[in-house]
Design a protein around this motif. Structure first.
Motif, mmCIF file in Angstrom:
data_model
loop_
_atom_site.group_PDB
_atom_site.id
_atom_site.type_symbol
_atom_site.label_atom_id
_atom_site.label_comp_id
_atom_site.label_asym_id
_atom_site.label_seq_id
_atom_site.Cartn_x
_atom_site.Cartn_y
_atom_site.Cartn_z
ATOM 1 N N ASN A 1 -79.754 -9.462 -5.479
ATOM 2 C CA ASN A 1 -78.730 -9.925 -6.498
ATOM 3 C C ASN A 1 -78.460 -8.449 -7.304
ATOM 4 N N ALA A 2 -79.521 -7.923 -7.864
ATOM 5 C CA ALA A 2 -79.129 -6.492 -8.519
ATOM 6 C C ALA A 2 -78.178 -5.750 -7.788
ATOM 7 N N ARG A 3 -78.520 -5.377 -6.539
ATOM 8 C CA ARG A 3 -77.446 -4.586 -5.920
ATOM 9 C C ARG A 3 -76.043 -5.319 -5.710
ATOM 10 N N THR A 4 -75.894 -6.661 -5.620
ATOM 11 C CA THR A 4 -74.725 -7.251 -5.595
ATOM 12 C C THR A 4 -73.986 -6.953 -6.921
ATOM 13 N N TYR A 5 -74.593 -7.391 -8.062
ATOM 14 C CA TYR A 5 -74.080 -7.381 -9.357
ATOM 15 C C TYR A 5 -73.653 -6.117 -9.579
ATOM 16 N N ASN A 6 -74.617 -4.905 -9.451
ATOM 17 C CA ASN A 6 -74.237 -3.578 -9.831
ATOM 18 C C ASN A 6 -73.087 -2.943 -9.171
ATOM 19 N N ASN A 7 -72.961 -3.200 -7.672
ATOM 20 C CA ASN A 7 -71.841 -2.875 -6.894
ATOM 21 C C ASN A 7 -70.784 -3.383 -7.205
ATOM 22 N N ASN A 8 -70.803 -4.814 -7.394
ATOM 23 C CA ASN A 8 -69.526 -5.226 -7.721
ATOM 24 C C ASN A 8 -68.888 -4.991 -9.222
ATOM 25 N N LEU A 9 -69.887 -4.665 -10.166
ATOM 26 C CA LEU A 9 -69.594 -4.279 -11.420
ATOM 27 C C LEU A 9 -69.000 -2.730 -11.227
ATOM 28 N N ILE A 10 -69.479 -1.860 -10.327
ATOM 29 C CA ILE A 10 -68.952 -0.490 -10.287
ATOM 30 C C ILE A 10 -67.660 -0.602 -9.500
ATOM 31 N N LYS A 11 -67.377 -1.631 -8.531
ATOM 32 C CA LYS A 11 -66.173 -1.755 -8.046
ATOM 33 C C LYS A 11 -65.140 -1.972 -9.181
ATOM 34 N N HIS A 12 -65.285 -3.273 -10.093
ATOM 35 C CA HIS A 12 -64.855 -3.626 -10.900
ATOM 36 C C HIS A 12 -64.300 -2.311 -12.118
ATOM 37 N N VAL A 13 -65.302 -1.772 -12.444
ATOM 38 C CA VAL A 13 -64.945 -0.561 -13.218
ATOM 39 C C VAL A 13 -64.082 0.298 -12.816
ATOM 40 N N LEU A 14 -64.175 0.969 -11.481
ATOM 41 C CA LEU A 14 -63.515 1.746 -10.960
ATOM 42 C C LEU A 14 -62.058 1.301 -10.402
ATOM 43 N N SER A 15 -61.802 0.112 -10.295
ATOM 44 C CA SER A 15 -60.469 -0.510 -10.020
ATOM 45 C C SER A 15 -59.437 -0.144 -11.120
ATOM 46 N N ASN A 16 -60.012 0.059 -12.474
ATOM 47 C CA ASN A 16 -59.171 0.337 -13.472
ATOM 48 C C ASN A 16 -58.476 -1.252 -14.023
ATOM 49 N N ALA A 17 -59.082 -2.220 -13.273
ATOM 50 C CA ALA A 17 -58.219 -3.666 -13.489
ATOM 51 C C ALA A 17 -58.465 -4.136 -15.043
ATOM 52 N N GLY A 18 -59.621 -3.405 -15.707
ATOM 53 C CA GLY A 18 -59.973 -3.872 -17.214
ATOM 54 C C GLY A 18 -60.326 -5.584 -17.210
ATOM 55 N N THR A 19 -59.691 -5.916 -18.410
ATOM 56 C CA THR A 19 -60.345 -7.585 -18.328
ATOM 57 C C THR A 19 -58.836 -8.210 -18.653
ATOM 58 N N PRO A 20 -58.969 -9.512 -18.536
ATOM 59 C CA PRO A 20 -57.588 -10.199 -19.031
ATOM 60 C C PRO A 20 -57.017 -9.988 -20.222
ATOM 61 N N LYS A 21 -57.738 -9.504 -21.275
ATOM 62 C CA LYS A 21 -57.233 -9.306 -22.629
ATOM 63 C C LYS A 21 -56.955 -7.918 -22.559
ATOM 64 N N ARG A 22 -57.425 -7.059 -21.902
ATOM 65 C CA ARG A 22 -57.041 -5.592 -21.890
ATOM 66 C C ARG A 22 -56.971 -5.339 -20.426
ATOM 67 N N PRO A 23 -55.859 -5.522 -19.615
ATOM 68 C CA PRO A 23 -55.804 -5.386 -18.296
ATOM 69 C C PRO A 23 -55.398 -3.920 -18.103
ATOM 70 N N GLY A 24 -55.549 -3.345 -16.936
ATOM 71 C CA GLY A 24 -55.299 -1.993 -16.674
ATOM 72 C C GLY A 24 -55.793 -0.824 -17.404
ATOM 73 N N THR A 25 -57.090 -0.944 -17.950
ATOM 74 C CA THR A 25 -57.907 -0.094 -18.479
ATOM 75 C C THR A 25 -59.225 0.120 -18.169
ATOM 76 N N THR A 26 -59.664 1.293 -18.111
ATOM 77 C CA THR A 26 -61.143 1.454 -17.805
ATOM 78 C C THR A 26 -62.250 0.877 -18.830
ATOM 79 N N ILE A 27 -63.234 0.331 -18.024
ATOM 80 C CA ILE A 27 -64.322 -0.572 -18.961
ATOM 81 C C ILE A 27 -65.429 0.791 -18.748
ATOM 82 N N GLU A 28 -65.681 1.530 -19.710
ATOM 83 C CA GLU A 28 -66.808 2.536 -19.637
ATOM 84 C C GLU A 28 -68.098 1.743 -19.806
ATOM 85 N N THR A 29 -68.730 2.093 -18.679
ATOM 86 C CA THR A 29 -70.014 1.271 -18.192
ATOM 87 C C THR A 29 -71.206 1.976 -18.091
#
Length: 311
Positions: free
Chosen positions: A277-305
């Protein structure tokens, strides 16, 4: 196997749980880890920095100003958050000279050969009702000390908050703070700084009694799970981030950047705290951060994590 080699292997395993596959094939400048300094099971400081560099980790958070760690980070290019201990807050808040000395000893003598980006004044001080009285005065004195050293434009001052500072986090558009955060947010806005937050979907999932799904918590959902007005969410991490943003907006601060100074997933202590679970969460969060998708309120931004690895 010698104890130092064993300790190095333990730390390497902790890093690999975080980075596994993706980070070594991507831009690590967006990903950070905490620099563990309170355990015997750690390599020497230069070895730890080498491990971060070899895994393409471009950011690190020091929870206190370790002179040895700062020395090892010289000329590494790694961006650094340097922490002020909670135990130091009162003396720094009460005496500008103490703040000046702290900045001179722990920041000025290392910058710019150490790429210091932020000073984190205290850690989750919200949870300590005595220390919270000293938080803003300590931040203000550290800021004055940076001005005295002519570093105020290069290094920003903030303080990390847990999600428990939110009085409400769902739906994310209704995010509100349970405490009066106006003075802190004014400080961050006036000084061009960021809001630091700790986000752990693990705890909500663990305590949900089945009402929150593993897929939603681990970034595995491929369809919308939560609809909030015209915003759609398929992961719990974004819900918490946007709840913080909504809470800031309600106090008149819609443009303060947010940095996630802790996130991660434990590997022991509960049935859902597994290495997989840790590997899944961390890797998927890394993909999310590197995608520059941001969040629904702030799309297209980098989430420094920054990932929490070892103590």
């Amino acid at each position: 196997m010698g104890s130092r080699q064993g300790n190095k292997d333990c730390y390497a395993l902790a890093l690999l749980i975080v980075v596994s596959f993706y980070i070594v094939h991507a831009n690590g400048e967006k990903i950070g880890v905490r620099y563990g300094m309170l355990s015997d099971s750690l390599p020497y400081h230069n070895e730890e920095v080498n491990l971060m560099q070899s895994n393409n980790i471009g950011k690190v958070r020091l929870y206190f100003a370790s002179q040895d760690a700062l020395q090892a980070l010289k000329n590494s290019g790694i961006e650094v958050i340097v922490g002020v201990r909670n135990a130091e807050l009162q003396t720094i808040a009460d005496d500008q000279d103490v703040a000046n000395i702290w900045v001179n000893d722990n920041i000025k003598q290392f910058y710019p050969s150490v790429n210091i980006k932020y000073i984190a004044v205290g850690n989750e001080v919200f949870l300590n009702r005595t220390l919270i009285l000293y938080l803003l005065p300590a931040m203000e004195n550290i800021q004055r000390a940076l001005r005295k050293a002519d570093l105020q434009n290069n290094i920003k001052v903030s303080t990390p908050y847990p999600t428990s500072v939110l009085n409400n986090s769902f739906p994310p558009s209704e995010g509100t703070f349970g405490e009066d955060m106006s003075a802190i947010l004014n400080f961050l806005s006036d000084n061009g700084s960021t809001f630091m937050a700790h986000v752990y979907p693990y705890f909500s999932y663990k305590n949900s009694a089945g009402s929150i799904s593993a897929d939603y918590s681990l970034f595995r959902s491929t369809s919308t799970v939560v609809t909030d007005g015209n915003l759609m969410y398929n992961n719990l991490f974004d819900v918490f981030v946007d709840a913080f943003i909504s809470a800031m907006e309600k106090l008149g601060h819609s443009n303060i950047p947010i940095v996630i100074t802790e996130s991660g997933w434990p590997t022991a202590g509960n049935a859902v705290a597994t290495v997989d679970n840790a590997r899944t969460y961390n890797n998927n969060l890394i993909k999310h951060v590197l995608s520059n998708a941001g969040t629904p309120k702030r799309p297209g931004t980098t989430i420094e994590t920054y990932f929490y690895t070892v103590q």
